[in-house]
Design a protein around this motif. Structure first.
Motif: not given
Length: 131
Positions: A3, A5-6, A19, A21-22, A25, A43, A45, A49, A129-130
């Motif tokens: 993961f 942090k975007h 967010v 996430s990997s 994406l 996408f 999440v 997250y 996915m959530s």
């Protein structure tokens, strides 16, 4: 899973979020009526997250049809930097407004939103996915 942090936000900067996430994406290209008109990709999440950092008072929400999807956008510049999808009301989506530098790759999967119920029934992983 790795993961990162975007961070991201709307065009005018009033809305900012982060967010987890990997960096790779998995993005959906949906053909439902609103995604087609907005050329939206998304996408998913888990809600836990996603963190809204700024702009709560600058957001407004549009809903239609079942009113489950919450199309949240900045009322100053009009950009939808995230929303809560019908497929995953316990999740958030936000790829097109991510700041550069944290996305390593993007895989795009088509989703037939014109036949939403059938597509959801046939898709084996989207609901999870959530989680």
């Amino acid at each position: 899973m790795e993961f990162v942090k975007h961070t991201g936000g709307c065009h005018c900067g009033a809305v900012r979020f982060e967010v987890l996430s990997s960096p790779d994406l998995h993005v959906f290209h949906c053909s439902c009526s609103i995604c087609t008109k907005k050329q939206n990709h998304h996408f998913i999440v888990p809600k836990s997250y996603f963190t809204l950092l700024e702009g709560l008072d600058d957001l407004t929400t549009y809903t239609f049809n079942t009113h489950v999807a919450q199309h949240t956008f900045c009322k100053i510049c009009g950009v939808q930097s995230f929303y809560t999808p019908r497929s995953n009301p316990d999740g958030y989506v936000s790829p097109h407004c991510l700041d550069p530098g944290t996305v390593r790759s993007v895989t795009v999967e088509n989703f037939c939103g014109e036949k939403w119920e059938e597509s959801m029934q046939a898709h084996k992983t989207i609901r999870g996915m959530s989680q």
